[in-house]
Design a protein around this motif. Structure first.
Motif, PDB file in Angstrom:
ATOM      1  N   VAL A   1      13.101  16.123   8.687  1.00 43.44           N
ATOM      2  CA  VAL A   1      14.377  15.637   9.219  1.00 43.44           C
ATOM      3  C   VAL A   1      15.399  16.768   9.300  1.00 43.44           C
ATOM      4  CG1 VAL A   1      16.360  14.186   8.598  1.00 43.44           C
ATOM      5  CG2 VAL A   1      14.046  13.231   8.563  1.00 43.44           C
ATOM      6  N   ALA A   2      15.376  17.666   8.329  1.00 46.13           N
ATOM      7  CA  ALA A   2      16.354  18.760   8.273  1.00 46.13           C
ATOM      8  C   ALA A   2      16.139  19.801   9.365  1.00 46.13           C
ATOM      9  CB  ALA A   2      16.308  19.419   6.900  1.00 46.13           C
ATOM     10  N   GLU A   3      15.102  19.648  10.190  1.00 38.96           N
ATOM     11  CA  GLU A   3      14.903  20.568  11.309  1.00 38.96           C
ATOM     12  C   GLU A   3      15.862  20.290  12.465  1.00 38.96           C
ATOM     13  OE1 GLU A   3      10.790  20.605  12.461  1.00 38.96           O
ATOM     14  OE2 GLU A   3      10.096  20.768  10.395  1.00 38.96           O
ATOM     15  N   LEU A   4      16.447  19.098  12.502  1.00 39.33           N
ATOM     16  CA  LEU A   4      17.426  18.817  13.548  1.00 39.33           C
ATOM     17  C   LEU A   4      18.759  19.469  13.196  1.00 39.33           C
ATOM     18  CD1 LEU A   4      15.248  16.595  14.275  1.00 39.33           C
ATOM     19  CD2 LEU A   4      17.174  15.346  15.270  1.00 39.33           C
ATOM     20  N   PRO A   5      19.577  19.767  14.190  1.00 42.13           N
ATOM     21  CA  PRO A   5      20.860  20.413  13.898  1.00 42.13           C
ATOM     22  C   PRO A   5      21.760  19.597  12.987  1.00 42.13           C
ATOM     23  CG  PRO A   5      20.339  20.587  16.240  1.00 42.13           C
ATOM     24  CD  PRO A   5      19.333  19.655  15.645  1.00 42.13           C
TER      25      PRO A   5
ATOM     26  N   GLU B   1      11.985  14.611   4.199  1.00 38.93           N
ATOM     27  CA  GLU B   1      13.312  15.215   4.200  1.00 38.93           C
ATOM     28  C   GLU B   1      13.296  16.617   4.805  1.00 38.93           C
ATOM     29  OE1 GLU B   1      15.355  14.844   0.498  1.00 38.93           O
ATOM     30  OE2 GLU B   1      15.172  12.652   0.461  1.00 38.93           O
ATOM     31  N   ALA B   2      12.234  17.369   4.589  1.00 37.37           N
ATOM     32  CA  ALA B   2      12.123  18.701   5.179  1.00 37.37           C
ATOM     33  C   ALA B   2      12.021  18.614   6.700  1.00 37.37           C
ATOM     34  CB  ALA B   2      10.913  19.435   4.607  1.00 37.37           C
TER      35      ALA B   2
ATOM     36  N   GLY C   1      23.467  16.022   5.287  1.00 36.64           N
ATOM     37  CA  GLY C   1      23.107  16.057   3.878  1.00 36.64           C
ATOM     38  C   GLY C   1      22.446  14.781   3.416  1.00 36.64           C
ATOM     39  N   ALA C   2      22.041  14.770   2.151  1.00 37.36           N
ATOM     40  CA  ALA C   2      21.444  13.589   1.526  1.00 37.36           C
ATOM     41  C   ALA C   2      22.526  12.787   0.821  1.00 37.36           C
ATOM     42  CB  ALA C   2      20.379  14.006   0.525  1.00 37.36           C
ATOM     43  N   VAL C   3      22.380  11.454   0.847  1.00 40.53           N
ATOM     44  CA  VAL C   3      23.357  10.563   0.228  1.00 40.53           C
ATOM     45  C   VAL C   3      22.620   9.452  -0.512  1.00 40.53           C
ATOM     46  CG1 VAL C   3      25.363   9.080   0.591  1.00 40.53           C
ATOM     47  CG2 VAL C   3      24.955  10.981   2.156  1.00 40.53           C
ATOM     48  N   ASN C   4      22.921   9.285  -1.803  1.00 42.77           N
ATOM     49  CA  ASN C   4      22.391   8.144  -2.555  1.00 42.77           C
ATOM     50  C   ASN C   4      23.111   6.884  -2.107  1.00 42.77           C
ATOM     51  OD1 ASN C   4      20.671   9.728  -4.121  1.00 42.77           O
ATOM     52  ND2 ASN C   4      22.167   9.978  -5.764  1.00 42.77           N
ATOM     53  N   VAL C   5      22.349   5.875  -1.711  1.00 48.89           N
ATOM     54  CA  VAL C   5      22.910   4.604  -1.244  1.00 48.89           C
ATOM     55  C   VAL C   5      22.427   3.515  -2.187  1.00 48.89           C
ATOM     56  CG1 VAL C   5      22.999   2.943   0.647  1.00 48.89           C
ATOM     57  CG2 VAL C   5      22.998   5.403   1.138  1.00 48.89           C
ATOM     58  N   CYS C   6      23.278   3.147  -3.126  1.00 50.39           N
ATOM     59  CA  CYS C   6      22.916   2.151  -4.138  1.00 50.39           C
ATOM     60  C   CYS C   6      24.199   1.563  -4.702  1.00 50.39           C
ATOM     61  CB  CYS C   6      22.084   2.776  -5.248  1.00 50.39           C
ATOM     62  SG  CYS C   6      22.765   4.291  -5.953  1.00 50.39           S
ATOM     63  N   ASP C   7      24.064   0.492  -5.473  1.00 51.16           N
ATOM     64  CA  ASP C   7      25.265  -0.121  -6.034  1.00 51.16           C
ATOM     65  C   ASP C   7      25.779   0.704  -7.208  1.00 51.16           C
ATOM     66  OD1 ASP C   7      23.923  -0.903  -8.386  1.00 51.16           O
ATOM     67  OD2 ASP C   7      23.537  -2.933  -7.671  1.00 51.16           O
TER      68      ASP C   7
ATOM     69  N   ASP D   1       0.843  -1.188   0.000  1.00 51.75           N
ATOM     70  CA  ASP D   1       0.000   0.000   0.000  1.00 51.75           C
ATOM     71  C   ASP D   1       0.884   1.247   0.000  1.00 51.75           C
ATOM     72  OD1 ASP D   1      -1.743   2.082   0.476  1.00 51.75           O
ATOM     73  OD2 ASP D   1      -2.891   1.023   2.010  1.00 51.75           O
ATOM     74  N   ARG D   2       1.063   1.868  -1.158  1.00 52.98           N
ATOM     75  CA  ARG D   2       1.931   3.045  -1.247  1.00 52.98           C
ATOM     76  C   ARG D   2       1.368   4.235  -0.475  1.00 52.98           C
ATOM     77  NH1 ARG D   2       2.791   0.245  -6.002  1.00 52.98           N
ATOM     78  NH2 ARG D   2       4.981   0.025  -6.623  1.00 52.98           N
ATOM     79  N   ALA D   3       0.051   4.343  -0.383  1.00 54.42           N
ATOM     80  CA  ALA D   3      -0.550   5.440   0.381  1.00 54.42           C
ATOM     81  C   ALA D   3      -0.212   5.309   1.857  1.00 54.42           C
ATOM     82  CB  ALA D   3      -2.059   5.460   0.173  1.00 54.42           C
ATOM     83  N   ALA D   4      -0.257   4.078   2.378  1.00 52.27           N
ATOM     84  CA  ALA D   4       0.096   3.863   3.781  1.00 52.27           C
ATOM     85  C   ALA D   4       1.556   4.200   4.025  1.00 52.27           C
ATOM     86  CB  ALA D   4      -0.185   2.408   4.171  1.00 52.27           C
ATOM     87  N   ASN D   5       2.405   3.860   3.072  1.00 54.06           N
ATOM     88  CA  ASN D   5       3.821   4.175   3.226  1.00 54.06           C
ATOM     89  C   ASN D   5       4.055   5.683   3.165  1.00 54.06           C
ATOM     90  OD1 ASN D   5       6.392   2.919   3.673  1.00 54.06           O
ATOM     91  ND2 ASN D   5       6.985   3.575   1.633  1.00 54.06           N
ATOM     92  N   ALA D   6       3.323   6.368   2.300  1.00 54.18           N
ATOM     93  CA  ALA D   6       3.436   7.822   2.238  1.00 54.18           C
ATOM     94  C   ALA D   6       3.005   8.459   3.554  1.00 54.18           C
ATOM     95  CB  ALA D   6       2.604   8.375   1.081  1.00 54.18           C
ATOM     96  N   ARG D   7       2.012   7.868   4.218  1.00 56.13           N
ATOM     97  CA  ARG D   7       1.561   8.409   5.510  1.00 56.13           C
ATOM     98  C   ARG D   7       2.653   8.262   6.564  1.00 56.13           C
ATOM     99  NH1 ARG D   7      -2.560   6.046   9.862  1.00 56.13           N
ATOM    100  NH2 ARG D   7      -2.897   7.957  11.069  1.00 56.13           N
ATOM    101  N   VAL D   8       3.353   7.133   6.555  1.00 54.99           N
ATOM    102  CA  VAL D   8       4.475   6.979   7.486  1.00 54.99           C
ATOM    103  C   VAL D   8       5.503   8.081   7.245  1.00 54.99           C
ATOM    104  CG1 VAL D   8       6.468   5.538   8.046  1.00 54.99           C
ATOM    105  CG2 VAL D   8       4.223   4.506   7.877  1.00 54.99           C
ATOM    106  N   ARG D   9       5.774   8.361   5.965  1.00 53.65           N
ATOM    107  CA  ARG D   9       6.794   9.355   5.636  1.00 53.65           C
ATOM    108  C   ARG D   9       6.369  10.762   6.030  1.00 53.65           C
ATOM    109  NH1 ARG D   9       7.832   6.568  -0.234  1.00 53.65           N
ATOM    110  NH2 ARG D   9       9.531   5.162   0.397  1.00 53.65           N
ATOM    111  N   THR D  10       5.082  11.033   6.031  1.00 52.58           N
ATOM    112  CA  THR D  10       4.614  12.374   6.378  1.00 52.58           C
ATOM    113  C   THR D  10       4.274  12.460   7.867  1.00 52.58           C
ATOM    114  OG1 THR D  10       2.391  11.744   5.597  1.00 52.58           O
ATOM    115  CG2 THR D  10       3.827  12.905   4.053  1.00 52.58           C
ATOM    116  N   ALA D  11       3.166  11.866   8.260  1.00 54.99           N
ATOM    117  CA  ALA D  11       2.712  11.980   9.647  1.00 54.99           C
ATOM    118  C   ALA D  11       3.658  11.274  10.615  1.00 54.99           C
ATOM    119  CB  ALA D  11       1.299  11.404   9.770  1.00 54.99           C
TER     120      ALA D  11
END
Length: 279
Positions: free
Chosen positions: A150-154, A147-148, A214-220, A79-89
Motif C-alpha cells: 500500500v505504501a507504494e502509492l504516493p 502495508e508495504a 500513515g497508519a492509524v489505529n481505529v478502535c474504541d 480460514d486465517r490462511a485464506a485471509n492472509a492470502r488476500v492480504r498478500t496476493a
C-alpha cells in the motif's frame, strides 16, 4: 471523488457504500459475484477476482478512480490462511492495478493486534511482531506485506482496525465467536483486546479519504482484558458464563492506542460495553 471500493459487499463495505454515496462520491464496488445489493445502495457493482491480476487491472482502469479503498477479507469460513492470502496476493494485485491506472491514493484495512509484545496499548510507531511464534507469524507477515504494498502509492492510509464486532463479523449472534461461547470454548483470560464496531470502522474509512499518509489505529477508547469483555459478550449472545483463566496475558495481547485517530477528528461512536448489547 470517484472511488473504487474493493470489498463492497463485506461487513464494512455494506456500510461504507451508502456513507460514501451520501457524501456525493461516485462509487464503483468490486464484488466476487453480481450484487444487486451494492447497486441498490447507489454504487456501480463490478465483478472481479483479486487473484486475476490482468482482469483486476482492467476493471480498475475502466473505473477511473481518484481513490482506491481496500476492504477485502476472506473470513467467512474462519480460514486465517485464506485471509492472509488476500492480504498478500490480493493486495499486491490491487496495488499494481491502482498504480497502472495512475491512482495516487489508497485507503486500506489492516489490524491493530499485529504489534510486538509490550506493557501498554500499542501506538502506530510500535514495530510489528515479526518475532511471533508460528501460529501468529502468518497473520503478522500478511499485514507487513499488505502495508508495504500500500505504501507504494504516493498517498496512503492504513486503517489498523481493532477487533471488529457487529453484523457480518465473527462477533454477532450465531457467528463463530458466539458459537464458541455457547460451547464453553471462549475462556476469559488476561489477554487485552481493542474493539471497533463495524459502523465506526466504516466512518473511519470515510474520514480517511482526507487523512495524511500513515497508519492509524481505529478502535474504541477502552482496551479490555478478556476477564472483562468475555462475560459481557457471553451474556449478550445468550451463552453461559465463561471459564475464568488466571494467569499472565500473552505479551502481544496488549490492545491499541487510538490517540492519533482522535487527533485527526475521529472517535468511536460506541464502546464495546455498549456495542455488545447490540449484537
Amino acid at each position: 471523488m470517484r472511488i473504487f471500493l474493493a470489498g463492497a459487499s463485506g461487513a464494512i463495505g455494506r456500510r461504507l457504500v451508502p456513507a460514501l454515496v451520501a457524501q456525493g462520491h461516485e462509487v464503483v464496488g468490486l464484488t466476487r459475484r453480481a450484487s444487486a445489493q451494492v447497486e441498490a445502495m447507489g454504487a456501480t457493482a463490478v465483478v472481479g477476482d483479486v487473484y486475476d491480476a490482468a482482469g483486476l487491472a482492467e476493471v480498475v482502469r475502466a473505473a477511473r478512480p481518484d481513490v482506491v479503498v481496500h476492504q477485502l477479507t476472506d473470513l467467512g469460513a474462519g480460514d486465517r490462511a485464506a485471509n492472509a492470502r488476500v492480504r498478500t496476493a490480493g493486495t499486491r494485485n490491487l496495488v499494481d492495478a491502482a498504480l497502472a491506472a495512475g491512482v495516487r491514493r489508497i485507503v486500506a484495512q489492516s489490524i491493530a493486534w499485529a504489534y510486538e509484545p509490550g506493557a501498554a496499548p500499542a501506538a502506530e510507531d510500535t514495530p510489528l511482531d515479526l518475532g511471533a511464534g508460528p501460529e501468529r507469524l502468518g497473520t503478522v507477515e500478511g499485514i507487513v506485506s499488505l502495508e508495504a504494498a500500500v505504501a507504494e502509492l504516493p498517498e496512503w492510509v492504513v486503517l489498523r482496525y481493532g477487533t471488529l464486532y457487529g453484523p457480518g463479523t465473527w462477533y454477532e449472534r450465531g457467528a463463530l465467536m458466539a458459537r464458541l461461547a455457547q460451547d464453553g470454548k471462549l475462556p476469559a483470560t488476561a489477554d487485552v483486546s481493542s474493539f471497533v464496531h463495524v459502523d465506526d470502522a466504516a466512518s473511519a474509512a470515510v474520514a480517511a479519504l482526507s487523512w495524511p499518509t500513515g497508519a492509524v489505529n481505529v478502535c474504541d477508547d477502552e482496551p479490555a482484558a478478556g476477564h472483562d469483555w468475555v462475560p459481557v459478550f457471553c451474556d449478550a449472545v445468550g451463552a453461559p458464563g465463561p471459564e475464568l483463566v488466571v494467569g499472565e496475558r500473552a505479551g502481544w495481547a496488549r490492545g491499541a492506542d487510538n490517540g492519533r485517530a482522535r487527533k485527526l477528528g475521529w472517535e468511536a461512536g460506541m464502546s464495546w460495553r455498549d456495542g455488545f448489547a447490540r449484537v
